[in-house]
Design a protein around this motif. Structure first.
Motif, PDB file in Angstrom:
ATOM      1  N   THR A 180      14.826  40.897-122.142  1.00  0.00           N
ATOM      2  CA  THR A 180      15.876  40.266-122.945  1.00  0.00           C
ATOM      3  C   THR A 180      15.191  39.577-124.116  1.00  0.00           C
ATOM      4  N   VAL A 181      15.526  39.975-125.321  1.00  0.00           N
ATOM      5  CA  VAL A 181      14.773  39.562-126.501  1.00  0.00           C
ATOM      6  C   VAL A 181      15.000  38.087-126.809  1.00  0.00           C
ATOM      7  N   GLN A 182      13.903  37.371-126.983  1.00  0.00           N
ATOM      8  CA  GLN A 182      13.949  35.991-127.448  1.00  0.00           C
ATOM      9  C   GLN A 182      13.793  35.956-128.964  1.00  0.00           C
ATOM     10  N   GLN A 183      14.303  34.890-129.571  1.00  0.00           N
ATOM     11  CA  GLN A 183      14.265  34.793-131.024  1.00  0.00           C
ATOM     12  C   GLN A 183      12.846  34.916-131.568  1.00  0.00           C
ATOM     13  N   TRP A 184      11.879  34.246-130.925  1.00  0.00           N
ATOM     14  CA  TRP A 184      10.519  34.264-131.459  1.00  0.00           C
ATOM     15  C   TRP A 184       9.930  35.662-131.423  1.00  0.00           C
ATOM     16  N   GLN A 185      10.308  36.456-130.405  1.00  0.00           N
ATOM     17  CA  GLN A 185       9.736  37.792-130.296  1.00  0.00           C
ATOM     18  C   GLN A 185      10.152  38.674-131.468  1.00  0.00           C
ATOM     19  N   ILE A 186      11.430  38.613-131.815  1.00  0.00           N
ATOM     20  CA  ILE A 186      11.868  39.470-132.902  1.00  0.00           C
ATOM     21  C   ILE A 186      11.350  38.972-134.239  1.00  0.00           C
ATOM     22  N   ASN A 187      11.195  37.665-134.399  1.00  0.00           N
ATOM     23  CA  ASN A 187      10.621  37.143-135.635  1.00  0.00           C
ATOM     24  C   ASN A 187       9.159  37.557-135.785  1.00  0.00           C
ATOM     25  N   VAL A 188       8.391  37.517-134.684  1.00  0.00           N
ATOM     26  CA  VAL A 188       6.994  37.944-134.752  1.00  0.00           C
ATOM     27  C   VAL A 188       6.913  39.447-134.982  1.00  0.00           C
ATOM     28  N   HIS A 189       7.738  40.194-134.276  1.00  0.00           N
ATOM     29  CA  HIS A 189       7.669  41.652-134.378  1.00  0.00           C
ATOM     30  C   HIS A 189       7.999  42.129-135.795  1.00  0.00           C
ATOM     31  N   TYR A 190       9.011  41.521-136.408  1.00  0.00           N
ATOM     32  CA  TYR A 190       9.447  41.948-137.732  1.00  0.00           C
ATOM     33  C   TYR A 190       9.055  40.948-138.813  1.00  0.00           C
ATOM     34  N   TRP A 191       7.868  40.372-138.684  1.00  0.00           N
ATOM     35  CA  TRP A 191       7.393  39.398-139.660  1.00  0.00           C
ATOM     36  C   TRP A 191       7.388  39.975-141.071  1.00  0.00           C
ATOM     37  N   ASP A 192       7.088  41.280-141.204  1.00  0.00           N
ATOM     38  CA  ASP A 192       6.995  41.874-142.532  1.00  0.00           C
ATOM     39  C   ASP A 192       8.357  41.937-143.213  1.00  0.00           C
ATOM     40  N   LEU A 193       9.418  42.207-142.447  1.00  0.00           N
ATOM     41  CA  LEU A 193      10.754  42.174-143.041  1.00  0.00           C
ATOM     42  C   LEU A 193      11.112  40.775-143.504  1.00  0.00           C
ATOM     43  N   LEU A 194      10.716  39.784-142.721  1.00  0.00           N
ATOM     44  CA  LEU A 194      11.069  38.398-143.054  1.00  0.00           C
ATOM     45  C   LEU A 194      10.337  37.917-144.306  1.00  0.00           C
ATOM     46  N   VAL A 195       9.070  38.260-144.432  1.00  0.00           N
ATOM     47  CA  VAL A 195       8.326  37.748-145.591  1.00  0.00           C
ATOM     48  C   VAL A 195       8.584  38.575-146.844  1.00  0.00           C
ATOM     49  N   ASP A 196       9.132  39.785-146.683  1.00  0.00           N
ATOM     50  CA  ASP A 196       9.482  40.614-147.838  1.00  0.00           C
ATOM     51  C   ASP A 196      10.993  40.793-147.940  1.00  0.00           C
ATOM     52  N   ALA A 197      11.723  39.746-147.586  1.00  0.00           N
ATOM     53  CA  ALA A 197      13.177  39.848-147.525  1.00  0.00           C
ATOM     54  C   ALA A 197      13.804  40.159-148.875  1.00  0.00           C
ATOM     55  N   ASP A 198      13.079  39.874-149.976  1.00  0.00           N
ATOM     56  CA  ASP A 198      13.653  40.159-151.290  1.00  0.00           C
ATOM     57  C   ASP A 198      13.725  41.662-151.574  1.00  0.00           C
ATOM     58  N   TRP A 199      13.118  42.473-150.710  1.00  0.00           N
ATOM     59  CA  TRP A 199      13.267  43.918-150.841  1.00  0.00           C
ATOM     60  C   TRP A 199      14.646  44.399-150.381  1.00  0.00           C
ATOM     61  N   PHE A 200      15.398  43.519-149.768  1.00  0.00           N
ATOM     62  CA  PHE A 200      16.683  43.899-149.167  1.00  0.00           C
ATOM     63  C   PHE A 200      17.810  43.055-149.758  1.00  0.00           C
ATOM     64  N   PRO A 201      18.124  43.256-151.027  1.00  0.00           N
ATOM     65  CA  PRO A 201      19.164  42.437-151.661  1.00  0.00           C
ATOM     66  C   PRO A 201      20.510  42.600-150.955  1.00  0.00           C
TER      67      PRO A 201
ATOM     68  N   LEU B  19      18.380  40.270-138.091  1.00  0.00           N
ATOM     69  CA  LEU B  19      17.504  40.416-136.930  1.00  0.00           C
ATOM     70  C   LEU B  19      18.101  39.732-135.707  1.00  0.00           C
ATOM     71  N   GLU B  20      18.628  38.542-135.899  1.00  0.00           N
ATOM     72  CA  GLU B  20      19.221  37.818-134.767  1.00  0.00           C
ATOM     73  C   GLU B  20      20.401  38.587-134.200  1.00  0.00           C
ATOM     74  N   ALA B  21      21.250  39.124-135.072  1.00  0.00           N
ATOM     75  CA  ALA B  21      22.432  39.844-134.610  1.00  0.00           C
ATOM     76  C   ALA B  21      22.057  41.122-133.860  1.00  0.00           C
ATOM     77  N   GLU B  22      21.026  41.813-134.334  1.00  0.00           N
ATOM     78  CA  GLU B  22      20.667  43.098-133.731  1.00  0.00           C
ATOM     79  C   GLU B  22      19.870  42.954-132.442  1.00  0.00           C
ATOM     80  N   TYR B  23      19.133  41.845-132.301  1.00  0.00           N
ATOM     81  CA  TYR B  23      18.166  41.768-131.212  1.00  0.00           C
ATOM     82  C   TYR B  23      18.321  40.576-130.269  1.00  0.00           C
ATOM     83  N   ALA B  24      18.503  39.380-130.788  1.00  0.00           N
ATOM     84  CA  ALA B  24      18.379  38.183-129.949  1.00  0.00           C
ATOM     85  C   ALA B  24      19.360  38.217-128.782  1.00  0.00           C
ATOM     86  N   GLY B  25      18.813  38.050-127.568  1.00  0.00           N
ATOM     87  CA  GLY B  25      19.636  38.030-126.367  1.00  0.00           C
ATOM     88  C   GLY B  25      20.042  39.396-125.866  1.00  0.00           C
ATOM     89  N   ARG B  26      19.625  40.457-126.542  1.00  0.00           N
ATOM     90  CA  ARG B  26      19.981  41.817-126.123  1.00  0.00           C
ATOM     91  C   ARG B  26      18.801  42.470-125.390  1.00  0.00           C
TER      92      ARG B  26
END
Length: 337
Positions: A206-227, A235-242
């Motif tokens: 069951t995915v914890q918030q920290w796990q998905i943030n660590v796993h997808y760190w590159d999406l988070l730090v390059d978020a301006d690529w996704f206007p 990320l939270e909607a797709e993963y956290a608690g699922r």
């Protein structure tokens, strides 16, 4: 000395006996052990040799209260030259006691419902005694850490400790929530195994918030690529608690690029036929962008050895390196190698 760097308080050897093999119950036995929350790996077919049987049952042979004069003949008739299946079970420090409870009483006739011997056993000590043979009770697991050390060397080969894990040879497979919810995790892992990887240590998480943030760190730090998309919220909607399913894929160096090729393009409509996303994917980047969410593309595998190390710590735990060795019998080298 065998396994001097292995924590045998957390490892047991499973021996599926000749009667389990002949009754085609090995899969059922190992599946029940895995379903109890134990990680099962390194399944291996063995034709039992006399010395292996004697060492494995040394306590039975030397206990004057239990061993009749013909006990060696009973053991040899039951095992020698016959196929058995062995595997490793990884778990917590209570794994030996847990497995003994799960397999049940030595006499299947007295094993309770819900245990392996109670549900699958068809023999009894009374019948075995009358026929002057050993009781057929399907499965043995190591009694304690000392027995696990002895069982490992007996069934997988005596030798030096397994080498330190090399992430050049290991990728972490992450079956994402869409794969789990669509019932595709088995298909994904089977296709990876069919491509020549050895898949072990499957776990549902069951995915914890920290796990998905660590796993997808590159999406988070390059978020301006996704206007137009709030990446942390996506990320939270797709993963956290699922639920996700993770596993380890072992292979020769180059496994990371081979698995990425097998997965296919990250946008399923652009993934080629024969790839996992091309054959099983139903989402698209176009639909995801319109709905301001992440594309659902079933599965991730580690990009390279560094990401495999990070993925392992993220999904299995930074202090669980005991899962990495021993995983494959070939890792246990002969003593004179």
């Amino acid at each position: 000395m065998v396994g001097e760097d292995i924590d045998f308080t957390r490892l047991a050897v499973i021996l599926c006996k000749p009667d389990a093999v002949e009754r085609n119950l090995v899969d059922g036995v190992l599946e029940r052990i895995a379903a109890a929350g134990v990680s099962v790996s390194a399944r291996t077919d063995v034709v039992a040799e006399p010395w292996q049987v004697h060492v494995a049952y040394r306590d039975t042979l030397t206990d004057p209260g239990r061993a009749p004069a013909d006990r060696p003949a009973y053991l040899e008739a039951a095992f020698v030259g016959r196929p058995v299946v062995v595997a490793l079970a990884h778990g917590g420090p209570d794994i030996h006691a847990r497995l003994r409870r799960l397999i049940g009483h030595t006499d299947p006739a007295q094993a309770v419902t819900g245990t392996i011997r109670g549900d699958l056993g068809s023999d009894s000590i009374a019948a075995a005694t009358a026929e002057r043979r050993l009781v057929r009770n399907l499965v043995h697991t190591s009694d304690d850490p000392a027995a696990a050390r002895r069982d490992l060397a007996t069934w997988f080969g005596a030798g030096r400790p397994a080498p330190v894990c090399d992430f050049e040879n290991i990728s972490v497979v992450l079956c994402k929530p869409d794969a789990v919810e669509r019932g595709l995790a088995d298909d994904v892992l089977e296709r990876i195994a069919a491509a020549g990887a050895t898949v072990t240590n499957r776990q549902q998480v069951t995915v914890q918030q920290w796990q998905i943030n660590v796993h997808y760190w590159d999406l988070l730090v390059d978020a301006d690529w996704f206007p137009g998309r709030d990446i942390p919220a996506c990320l939270e909607a797709e993963y956290a608690g699922r639920q996700v399913v993770v596993a380890l894929a072992h292979g020769a160096p180059g496994i990371h690029s081979r698995l990425r090729d097998l997965l296919g393009h990250f946008d399923p409509p652009h993934a080629a036929p024969g790839t996992i996303r091309g054959d099983l994917g139903t989402d698209s980047l176009t639909a995801a962008s319109a709905e301001k969410r992440l594309v659902r593309n079933l599965v991730h595998t580690s990009d390279d050895p560094d990401s495999a190390r990070r993925d392992f710590g993220t999904w299995y735990g930074a202090r669980r390196s005991g899962l990495l060795a021993p995983l494959l019998p070939a890792q246990i080298a002969p003593a004179d190698a």
